[in-house]
Write a protein that holds these residues in place. Structure first.
Motif, PDB file in Angstrom:
ATOM      1  N   ILE A   1      54.584  57.561  42.406  1.00 16.74           N
ATOM      2  CA  ILE A   1      53.191  58.565  42.664  1.00 16.74           C
ATOM      3  C   ILE A   1      52.237  58.515  41.624  1.00 16.74           C
ATOM      4  O   ILE A   1      52.299  59.104  41.024  1.00 16.74           O
ATOM      5  CB  ILE A   1      52.839  59.409  43.869  1.00 16.74           C
ATOM      6  CG1 ILE A   1      54.175  58.708  44.910  1.00 16.74           C
ATOM      7  CG2 ILE A   1      51.800  58.845  44.264  1.00 16.74           C
ATOM      8  CD1 ILE A   1      54.541  59.766  46.108  1.00 16.74           C
ATOM      9  N   TYR A   2      51.485  58.049  42.378  1.00 16.80           N
ATOM     10  CA  TYR A   2      49.822  58.199  41.011  1.00 16.80           C
ATOM     11  C   TYR A   2      48.964  57.715  41.849  1.00 16.80           C
ATOM     12  O   TYR A   2      48.486  57.587  42.316  1.00 16.80           O
ATOM     13  CB  TYR A   2      49.614  57.023  40.182  1.00 16.80           C
ATOM     14  CG  TYR A   2      50.271  56.019  38.706  1.00 16.80           C
ATOM     15  CD1 TYR A   2      51.642  56.729  37.908  1.00 16.80           C
ATOM     16  CD2 TYR A   2      51.731  55.990  39.187  1.00 16.80           C
ATOM     17  CE1 TYR A   2      52.665  56.519  36.804  1.00 16.80           C
ATOM     18  CE2 TYR A   2      52.699  54.690  38.977  1.00 16.80           C
ATOM     19  CZ  TYR A   2      53.403  55.430  38.255  1.00 16.80           C
ATOM     20  OH  TYR A   2      54.092  55.110  37.018  1.00 16.80           O
ATOM     21  N   GLY A   3      48.248  59.339  41.319  1.00 17.65           N
ATOM     22  CA  GLY A   3      46.608  59.644  42.036  1.00 17.65           C
ATOM     23  C   GLY A   3      45.431  60.322  41.098  1.00 17.65           C
ATOM     24  O   GLY A   3      45.709  61.066  40.791  1.00 17.65           O
ATOM     25  N   LEU A   4      43.851  60.020  41.822  1.00 19.59           N
ATOM     26  CA  LEU A   4      42.907  60.254  40.546  1.00 19.59           C
ATOM     27  C   LEU A   4      42.391  60.315  42.232  1.00 19.59           C
ATOM     28  O   LEU A   4      42.550  60.001  42.958  1.00 19.59           O
ATOM     29  CB  LEU A   4      43.108  59.288  39.538  1.00 19.59           C
ATOM     30  CG  LEU A   4      43.158  59.015  38.795  1.00 19.59           C
ATOM     31  CD1 LEU A   4      43.047  56.905  38.189  1.00 19.59           C
ATOM     32  CD2 LEU A   4      43.394  59.703  37.700  1.00 19.59           C
ATOM     33  N   TYR A   5      41.505  61.485  42.202  1.00 18.02           N
ATOM     34  CA  TYR A   5      40.387  62.455  42.514  1.00 18.02           C
ATOM     35  C   TYR A   5      38.868  62.451  42.112  1.00 18.02           C
ATOM     36  O   TYR A   5      38.808  63.247  41.225  1.00 18.02           O
ATOM     37  CB  TYR A   5      40.621  63.049  43.288  1.00 18.02           C
ATOM     38  CG  TYR A   5      40.445  64.658  43.338  1.00 18.02           C
ATOM     39  CD1 TYR A   5      40.047  65.381  42.596  1.00 18.02           C
ATOM     40  CD2 TYR A   5      42.004  64.993  42.145  1.00 18.02           C
ATOM     41  CE1 TYR A   5      39.994  66.342  42.214  1.00 18.02           C
ATOM     42  CE2 TYR A   5      41.755  66.206  41.373  1.00 18.02           C
ATOM     43  CZ  TYR A   5      40.996  67.272  41.954  1.00 18.02           C
ATOM     44  OH  TYR A   5      40.658  68.089  41.092  1.00 18.02           O
ATOM     45  N   VAL A   6      37.871  62.622  43.037  1.00 15.30           N
ATOM     46  CA  VAL A   6      36.599  63.109  42.402  1.00 15.30           C
ATOM     47  C   VAL A   6      36.186  63.183  43.583  1.00 15.30           C
ATOM     48  O   VAL A   6      36.100  63.031  44.641  1.00 15.30           O
ATOM     49  CB  VAL A   6      35.988  62.149  41.823  1.00 15.30           C
ATOM     50  CG1 VAL A   6      36.085  60.560  42.996  1.00 15.30           C
ATOM     51  CG2 VAL A   6      34.799  62.316  41.126  1.00 15.30           C
ATOM     52  N   THR A   7      35.256  64.767  43.384  1.00 16.77           N
ATOM     53  CA  THR A   7      34.563  65.556  44.629  1.00 16.77           C
ATOM     54  C   THR A   7      33.010  66.580  43.990  1.00 16.77           C
ATOM     55  O   THR A   7      32.970  66.383  42.565  1.00 16.77           O
ATOM     56  CB  THR A   7      35.402  66.782  45.181  1.00 16.77           C
ATOM     57  OG1 THR A   7      35.526  67.569  44.301  1.00 16.77           O
ATOM     58  CG2 THR A   7      36.858  65.866  45.617  1.00 16.77           C
ATOM     59  N   PHE A   8      31.915  65.900  44.895  1.00 17.83           N
ATOM     60  CA  PHE A   8      31.156  66.419  44.705  1.00 17.83           C
ATOM     61  C   PHE A   8      30.630  67.249  45.260  1.00 17.83           C
ATOM     62  O   PHE A   8      30.235  66.987  46.592  1.00 17.83           O
ATOM     63  CB  PHE A   8      30.085  65.260  44.394  1.00 17.83           C
ATOM     64  CG  PHE A   8      30.702  64.248  43.250  1.00 17.83           C
ATOM     65  CD1 PHE A   8      29.814  64.396  41.821  1.00 17.83           C
ATOM     66  CD2 PHE A   8      30.783  63.326  43.657  1.00 17.83           C
ATOM     67  CE1 PHE A   8      30.144  63.436  40.874  1.00 17.83           C
ATOM     68  CE2 PHE A   8      31.547  62.241  42.567  1.00 17.83           C
ATOM     69  CZ  PHE A   8      30.869  62.445  41.134  1.00 17.83           C
TER      70      PHE A   8
ATOM     71  N   GLY B   1      40.401  64.919  38.847  1.00 18.80           N
ATOM     72  CA  GLY B   1      41.626  65.210  37.822  1.00 18.80           C
ATOM     73  C   GLY B   1      42.408  64.198  38.789  1.00 18.80           C
ATOM     74  O   GLY B   1      42.287  63.300  39.407  1.00 18.80           O
ATOM     75  N   GLY B   2      44.049  64.185  38.793  1.00 20.58           N
ATOM     76  CA  GLY B   2      44.853  63.371  39.257  1.00 20.58           C
ATOM     77  C   GLY B   2      46.272  64.365  38.643  1.00 20.58           C
ATOM     78  O   GLY B   2      46.985  65.087  38.739  1.00 20.58           O
ATOM     79  N   ASN B   3      47.218  63.503  39.585  1.00 20.03           N
ATOM     80  CA  ASN B   3      48.697  63.885  39.686  1.00 20.03           C
ATOM     81  C   ASN B   3      49.516  62.401  39.249  1.00 20.03           C
ATOM     82  O   ASN B   3      49.266  61.839  39.612  1.00 20.03           O
ATOM     83  CB  ASN B   3      48.598  64.602  40.965  1.00 20.03           C
ATOM     84  CG  ASN B   3      48.508  63.566  42.128  1.00 20.03           C
ATOM     85  OD1 ASN B   3      47.554  63.008  42.595  1.00 20.03           O
ATOM     86  ND2 ASN B   3      49.708  62.938  42.735  1.00 20.03           N
TER      87      ASN B   3
END
Length: 767
Positions: free
Chosen positions: A428-435, A383-385
């Motif tokens: 502010i720009y944010g990206l994330y990834v989780t496993f 996701g991102g924000n």
């Protein structure tokens, strides 16, 4: 700590607030004796097994408290229930703390509540605990959560076995400490087929009193200020959430939150004594009096639109949010320094400073979260924000200086204008990834990372310093996360978590305004403050879902805090000493803690107790001698001190009758002295007692806080060069609250989905 409104010299520097019951030492003596009895009880009936087995347990990256299986939920509000939770505590009946964490963020069904602090407290105090299935405490949040620094998360999972209808709660309370305070609230939930509506309205008024003793000195000059602060407040606010099920797979929700505060005629009255010595002998004593009157009001409004799409039967989904936040604060103060004059009645005005400090904040935010669940217990999330924020601070300072002849006749007046229009833009720009993967019944793990890009520009239309005119920052951060959980067997569980986070300065901290306390004592905010970094590690061992040991280590770089700087200067042939609390980045800090605890029910459910005891070791490393906002040189302030503190926490609920209608609560906390940024914080403790009666849909409660009147803040610091600083802050925590709560309607009404707003991460920085 001194903030921008109420000049609280210390509140944000207490890193850990813990809660303990004085009788808990006695209760825990029964632990192992009663464990054998409890095991025998488990064999008697299936019903008793559901009460005592696995009420509290560790799962993956979180602690889970099964409220439905707990005997303490009956007749409680959600806030009351949270206070009974292991690792959670409150010292002011307004804020919740997780042991070892700076702050606790409230989530509901996995989504952050889109409310400001005051509204959230009222929501929790007016939600029946019977509607809750379980509570999760996430001490080290994963990459998918937008949290800062070492914040933890309290996730409330609501029951799903609910039907259509209307339900609600009305609550009234009255409190008494130094002054009387009252509060009232009304909340209602409605659901019919695909439509759900939830709303609340609450308001109240109170006066926040504080008594101060401030002492500081450098060389032969010493200052002492003694007096009181009274801060009247009137509040009103509420929220409206509308949730509509478009079809079996998608929902659309709109939420609006609003809160207003009016604080007029807030006063500071301090008697200031300046003494000068030579070779240990008193040379002179000068007296002044500070009288400050402040009128302030603020408004916080936010709206959030949410769309959720369920992708499959395994729980995969897409979640999209768009939000707008508007925050306004208007602050006007009149600060006078009074001279004793010939009659020693402090009727002469030596200096008057008029301050007009408005702040306007507008924020547009958006978030997208995609969760894909696969067979064989594997989950992928991404996701991102995006956050775009603009703050407008048009500060106006006017200083009037007066001089008199020997018979107190006014000779002349000097006027000085000092305007400062500061505008701050931030993207502010944010990206994330989780496993996340469950490899077996015993072992599971989770790994992820968040990548953030921050771009900001601060500009001043009339800055005297060239560096004020344009302050531009661009930085990028990669924030990794890792956790695993290993169930050794049915009785033993081991888990580990690592997380990296940023702590961005609040918007009021960046506004370069000086708040005048006395003629020689002020606070200074700082537009040059940069984001701080935090690295958290935690190792947890749990035995039989009742006993646990938690080892924690946190490293903070570029700590954002207030630093007390002193210097001497001459005015009208009188040597004086100035004390400034400068907001800035101040070196590094480490916190290491070890905590052992128990959460268990004894005597067939008549006693429910949780008890934690442990140590925290703080290592501070910071040095400062310049005000970064002006370049003014002060005496060097150094904090390279280590401290080890004992901490004990417990909460206990005693059922007094067979009908489960009378309950006694006794809470007590103790935290040993510890080194913080301002100096050595002396030990704190508080004993709280409560009695509660439930009768049909009514609940009557009497809470007595700080019965022994021991929750008083004292900080003391002495530098190698002889400079010293002493703070004693009494916030009149001893008091009592009587409340009446009435629950009406269908208690099984399905709750409206609580939506995590896109602007939540920004909203926390307005306070």
């Amino acid at each position: 700590m001194l903030d921008n409104k109420k000049y609280k010299l210390l509140n944000k520097f207490i890193i850990m607030k813990t809660t303990i019951l004085i009788a808990a030492i006695f209760f825990t003596g029964f632990t192992f004796a009663q464990e054998k009895k409890t095991d025998s009880v488990k064999t008697k009936s299936i019903d008793e097994v559901t009460i005592t087995k696995q009420v509290f347990k560790k799962q993956s990256d979180r602690f889970v408290y099964d409220v439905a299986a707990s005997p303490v939920s009956k007749g409680n509000t959600t806030f009351d229930l949270l206070k009974q939770m292991p690792l959670l505590s409150t010292t002011d009946d307004k804020t919740l703390k997780i042991a070892g964490k700076n702050n606790a963020l409230i989530y509901i069904n996995g989504r952050k509540t889109n409310m400001d602090a005051e509204s959230l407290v009222q929501f929790l105090k007016n939600t029946p605990a019977e509607n809750i299935q379980k509570i999760e405490v996430i001490t080290v949040p994963g990459s998918e959560y937008q949290v800062e620094s070492s914040d933890g998360i309290i996730n409330i999972i609501l029951k799903k076995r609910m039907s259509d209808g209307t339900s609600g709660t009305m609550r009234m309370s009255n409190s008494q400490n130094k002054y009387n305070a009252s509060q009232a609230s009304f909340s209602v939930n409605y659901r019919k087929d695909k439509l759900g509506i939830s709303s609340s309205l609450s308001g109240g008024e109170n006066i926040n009193p504080q008594a101060y003793i401030l002492k500081n000195g450098t060389g032969n000059i010493r200052n002492e200020s003694v007096g009181n602060i009274d801060d009247p407040n009137k509040n009103i606010g509420g929220y409206l959430n509308v949730d509509y099920q478009l079809n079996d797979k998608s929902n659309l929700a709109l939420s609006w939150n609003s809160w207003a505060n009016k604080s007029y005629n807030s006063t500071i009255d301090l008697l200031n004594t300046i003494t000068q010595y030579s070779n240990g002998n008193l040379i002179s004593t000068n007296y002044t009096r500070t009288k400050n009157k402040e009128d302030a009001r603020n408004y916080n409004n936010s709206v959030n639109l949410n769309y959720e799409l369920k992708l499959d039967s395994l729980g995969s989904k897409l979640n999209v949010n768009a939000a707008y936040l508007n925050y306004k604060r208007f602050q006007y103060s009149d600060n006078k320094t009074m001279l004793p004059g010939t009659a020693n009645d402090f009727s002469l005005i030596s200096k008057k400073i008029i301050q007009n400090i408005p702040q306007l904040i507008n924020n547009f935010s958006g978030t997208v979260d995609y969760i894909q669940k696969f067979k064989h217990d594997f989950t992928f999330s991404a996701g991102g924000n995006f956050n775009k924020t603009k703050t407008d601070n048009d500060t106006r300072n006017t200083t009037f200086s007066y001089s008199y002849n020997d018979d107190d006749t006014l000779l002349n007046t000097q006027t000085k204008e000092d305007p400062n229009h500061f505008i701050y833009d931030e993207n502010i720009y944010g990206l994330y990834v989780t496993f996340e993967k469950k490899f077996s019944d015993k072992f599971s793990g989770k790994a992820g990372a968040r990548y953030e890009i921050t771009s900001s520009l601060g500009t001043s239309d009339n800055a005297k310093q060239p560096e004020y005119q344009k302050i531009k920052r661009n930085y990028q951060n990669l924030l990794p996360y890792l956790s695993f959980n290993y169930a050794i067997n049915d009785k033993n569980n081991l888990s580990y978590s690592f997380s990296s986070r940023m702590r961005r300065p609040s918007f009021w901290e960046l506004n370069p305004v000086k708040n005048i306390i006395t003629e020689n004592n002020y606070t200074q905010n700082n537009p040059f403050v940069k984001a701080a970094s935090t690295y958290n590690q935690e190792l947890t061992y749990m035995y039989k879902n009742s006993y646990f040991l938690i080892l924690n280590h946190s490293l903070f770089k570029d700590v954002i805090t207030q630093v007390p700087l002193q210097r001497t200067y001459m005015e009208n042939n009188i040597e004086k000493v100035q004390l400034a609390y400068i907001r800035t980045n101040f070196g590094t800090k480490q916190e290491m803690s070890a905590m052992a605890g128990i959460q268990k029910t004894f005597f067939k459910g008549y006693l429910t107790t949780n008890f934690n005891a442990g140590f925290q070791h703080n290592i501070n490393n910071g040095t400062l001698n310049i005000d970064p906002t002006t370049g003014q040189v002060f005496d060097t302030y150094t904090n390279k001190t280590k401290s080890t503190s004992l901490m004990i926490q417990t909460n206990n609920t005693i059922r007094l009758d067979k009908n489960k209608s009378w309950f006694l609560g006794v809470n007590y906390f103790f935290v040993d002295r510890q080194q913080i940024e301002l100096g050595l914080l002396k030990n704190l403790m508080s004993l709280d007692i409560s009695i509660k009666k439930t009768w049909n849909d009514w609940t009557f409660a009497l809470n007595l806080e700080d019965v022994l009147r021991t929750n008083i803040i004292v900080i003391e610091d002495t530098q190698a060069n002889g400079n010293y600083n002493y703070i004693r802050n009494d916030q009149y925590n001893r008091g009592g609250t009587f409340s009446i709560t009435y629950n009406f309607g269908n208690k099984k009404v399905k709750k409206v989905r609580d939506i995590e707003g896109a602007s939540d991460a920004i909203k926390s920085r307005t306070r």
